[in-house]
Design a protein around this motif. Structure first.
Motif, PDB file in Angstrom:
ATOM      1  N   LEU A  34       0.817  -1.221   0.000  1.00 19.28           N
ATOM      2  CA  LEU A  34       0.000   0.000   0.000  1.00 19.28           C
ATOM      3  C   LEU A  34       0.846   1.263   0.000  1.00 19.28           C
ATOM      4  N   THR A  35       1.882   1.306   0.882  1.00 18.16           N
ATOM      5  CA  THR A  35       2.645   2.543   0.996  1.00 18.16           C
ATOM      6  C   THR A  35       3.560   2.752  -0.197  1.00 18.16           C
ATOM      7  N   ALA A  36       3.963   1.649  -0.836  1.00 15.98           N
ATOM      8  CA  ALA A  36       4.852   1.794  -1.990  1.00 15.98           C
ATOM      9  C   ALA A  36       4.054   2.107  -3.256  1.00 15.98           C
ATOM     10  N   SER A  37       2.719   2.075  -3.134  1.00 22.26           N
ATOM     11  CA  SER A  37       1.908   2.216  -4.334  1.00 22.26           C
ATOM     12  C   SER A  37       2.041   3.607  -4.944  1.00 22.26           C
ATOM     13  N   PRO A  38       2.376   3.676  -6.250  1.00 24.05           N
ATOM     14  CA  PRO A  38       2.444   4.983  -6.905  1.00 24.05           C
ATOM     15  C   PRO A  38       1.061   5.609  -7.016  1.00 24.05           C
ATOM     16  N   GLN A  39       0.037   4.813  -6.727  1.00 23.11           N
ATOM     17  CA  GLN A  39      -1.337   5.339  -6.851  1.00 23.11           C
ATOM     18  C   GLN A  39      -1.798   6.092  -5.600  1.00 23.11           C
ATOM     19  N   ALA A  67      -6.628   1.971   9.175  1.00 24.87           N
ATOM     20  CA  ALA A  67      -5.187   1.966   8.898  1.00 24.87           C
ATOM     21  C   ALA A  67      -4.935   1.672   7.426  1.00 24.87           C
ATOM     22  N   ASP A  68      -5.567   0.624   6.918  1.00 20.34           N
ATOM     23  CA  ASP A  68      -5.372   0.281   5.501  1.00 20.34           C
ATOM     24  C   ASP A  68      -5.859   1.400   4.593  1.00 20.34           C
ATOM     25  N   THR A  69      -6.910   2.103   5.029  1.00 18.64           N
ATOM     26  CA  THR A  69      -7.444   3.195   4.204  1.00 18.64           C
ATOM     27  C   THR A  69      -6.393   4.289   4.047  1.00 18.64           C
ATOM     28  N   VAL A  70      -5.766   4.706   5.161  1.00 22.76           N
ATOM     29  CA  VAL A  70      -4.800   5.814   5.066  1.00 22.76           C
ATOM     30  C   VAL A  70      -3.484   5.352   4.441  1.00 22.76           C
ATOM     31  N   LEU A  71      -3.148   4.092   4.597  1.00 17.20           N
ATOM     32  CA  LEU A  71      -1.923   3.600   3.941  1.00 17.20           C
ATOM     33  C   LEU A  71      -2.082   3.662   2.421  1.00 17.20           C
ATOM     34  N   ALA A  72      -3.321   3.501   1.968  1.00 15.96           N
ATOM     35  CA  ALA A  72      -3.561   3.491   0.522  1.00 15.96           C
ATOM     36  C   ALA A  72      -3.932   4.852  -0.042  1.00 15.96           C
ATOM     37  N   SER A  82       3.743   4.737  10.639  1.00 17.81           N
ATOM     38  CA  SER A  82       4.528   3.736   9.910  1.00 17.81           C
ATOM     39  C   SER A  82       4.871   4.191   8.482  1.00 17.81           C
ATOM     40  N   LEU A  83       4.367   5.359   8.077  1.00 22.93           N
ATOM     41  CA  LEU A  83       4.602   5.838   6.701  1.00 22.93           C
ATOM     42  C   LEU A  83       5.908   6.631   6.616  1.00 22.93           C
ATOM     43  N   PRO A  84       6.558   6.650   5.448  1.00 20.46           N
ATOM     44  CA  PRO A  84       7.735   7.505   5.272  1.00 20.46           C
ATOM     45  C   PRO A  84       7.352   8.989   5.399  1.00 20.46           C
ATOM     46  N   PRO A  85       8.292   9.867   5.840  1.00 20.63           N
ATOM     47  CA  PRO A  85       7.964  11.276   6.103  1.00 20.63           C
ATOM     48  C   PRO A  85       7.284  11.991   4.933  1.00 20.63           C
ATOM     49  N   ILE A 122       2.583  14.236  14.007  1.00 20.80           N
ATOM     50  CA  ILE A 122       3.293  13.273  13.139  1.00 20.80           C
ATOM     51  C   ILE A 122       3.727  13.963  11.832  1.00 20.80           C
ATOM     52  N   GLY A 123       3.032  15.050  11.474  1.00 22.72           N
ATOM     53  CA  GLY A 123       3.440  15.793  10.273  1.00 22.72           C
ATOM     54  C   GLY A 123       2.386  15.866   9.184  1.00 22.72           C
ATOM     55  N   ALA A 124       1.205  15.266   9.439  1.00 27.36           N
ATOM     56  CA  ALA A 124       0.140  15.303   8.419  1.00 27.36           C
ATOM     57  C   ALA A 124      -0.794  16.489   8.690  1.00 27.36           C
TER      58      ALA A 124
END
Ligand code: NAD
Length: 344
Positions: A11-16, A84-89, A119-122, A151-153
């Motif tokens: 999910l986090t690596a997704s370019p989408q 969690a899955d929603t925001v990761l995507a 858990s997401l990159p900055p 957290i920075g969001a």
């Protein structure tokens, strides 16, 4: 529910992710809001958008996706199994939940948005925007927003006015609390679901405005019910009385749009025409008046009518639990029954 490491990486690596919008809470308001947002985003992005939806009731999310797919077979809508899955995507996440405990659960608890953001990159965190449209406790909303910001969001409170009708028509008013920059960032998304996007001030200010508005509304709906009942018991026709009030100084939304008496508004179809189904639930109005009492207490502001209205809606749901999920204008049905019992 915790996302698995593998799913998290996918999910986090997704370019989408930057072009994905997530919507959590597909109830009476959330479902039509998400429908408009998805439809209009899809049209504006010329098909270059992806959507993730989430609801505590999986059947509700599945039904939303099935209905949407019938109308827009080319649009990709994925059901996420947790916030969690929603925001990761998704880079943009909208939440539309019943109240305070649900917002705490969705944002702060395990399987929620805040642990997932950690858990997401900055870069991914910085580009994330959370919009909460729930009506909830102002202090809790500010705490959640402060945690998201730490957290920075980005996060704004954007509760709505306009009801289910406004949600369906895309004409809601959004009352926004956050910085002006955040307001500017959230506005294009909100415009796809509403007509008036109003900046109210810093974090929590949108909720203060919403709670004050619903204080007026909750009291007004009761007094309209009382007046409509009194007039009829004194022999007046409900249609005549409604048309007099609606063209006189007593005119208000509770009478001219949400009149509680079947047949009183022949050219409209308020919830009373469908046995009080489909509007703003009595339990939610009771909740909003409780929020008003709490904030009024905290600043020592008087609330005599608000507290009485809270007590009346409390009596309605306690004495006639069937009315809990019906539109709050069903207070008329409760008062009419009480009057009939009193007069034998
Ligand atoms: P609702 O109860 O119909 O919908 C809430 C949805 O959230 C439900 O589908 C529920 O399953 C889902 N949900 C609950 N907990 C969840 C969780 N932990 N994770 C994911 N999903 C979860 O409520 P509604 O009428 O849509 O109202 C939503 C908010 O909007 C409330 O705060 C209400 O006060 C406010 N509001 C409602 C109206 C109205 O006319 N209904 C008008 C203005 C504002």
């Amino acid at each position: 529910m915790r996302p698995t490491q593998r799913l998290l990486q996918v999910l986090t690596a997704s370019p989408q992710r930057p072009r994905t919008i997530g919507f959590i809470g597909l109830g009476r308001m959330g479902s039509p809001m998400a429908h408009n947002l998805l439809e209009r985003t899809f049209i504006e992005s010329v098909g270059n958008a992806r959507f993730v939806v989430c609801d505590a009731r999986t059947a509700t999310a599945d039904a939303f996706v099935a209905d949407f797919a019938t109308e827009f077979p080319r649009v990709e809508v994925i059901v996420a199994s947790s916030p969690a899955d929603t925001v990761l995507a998704s880079e943009t996440v909208i939440t539309m939940l019943p109240s305070t405990p649900h917002v705490r659960n969705v944002y702060s608890e395990a399987g929620g948005i805040i642990p997932a953001l950690r858990s997401l990159p900055p870069d991914a965190v910085r580009s994330t925007m959370c919009i909460d449209s729930t009506t909830l406790d102002v202090d809790v909303a500010r705490e959640v927003s402060a945690a998201v910001h730490s957290i920075g969001a980005t996060m704004v409170d954007a509760p709505v006015s306009g009801g289910v009708t406004g949600a369906k028509a895309g004409t809601l008013s959004f009352l926004v609390g956050g910085t002006k920059v955040e307001f500017g960032r959230a506005s294009p998304t909100l415009t796809l679901m509403g007509k008036n996007i109003i900046y109210c001030g810093g974090s929590g200010a949108g909720l203060v405005a919403k709670i004050c508005n619903n204080l007026v509304l909750g009291v007004q709906q009761i007094v309209v019910a009382e007046a409509m009942l009194l007039g009829q018991r004194l022999g007046l026709d409900a249609k005549v009385l409604a048309s007099v009030i609606n063209s006189s100084t007593g005119a208000c939304w509770s009478s001219s749009v949400n009149n509680p008496v079947p047949g009183a508004l022949p050219d409209k179809s308020p919830p009373c025409e469908q046995d009080y189904e489909g509007g703003f639930a009595t339990r939610l109005m009771l909740k909003d008046l409780g929020l008003a009492s709490d904030v009024a207490d905290s600043v020592g502001s008087p609330l005599a009518l608000g507290e009485l209205a809270e007590q009346i809606y409390g009596d309605v749901v306690r004495e006639d639990p069937e009315l809990m999920d019906k539109d709050f204008s069903s207070v008329y049905r409760y008062l009419r029954l009480a009057a009939n019992q009193r007069s034998g």
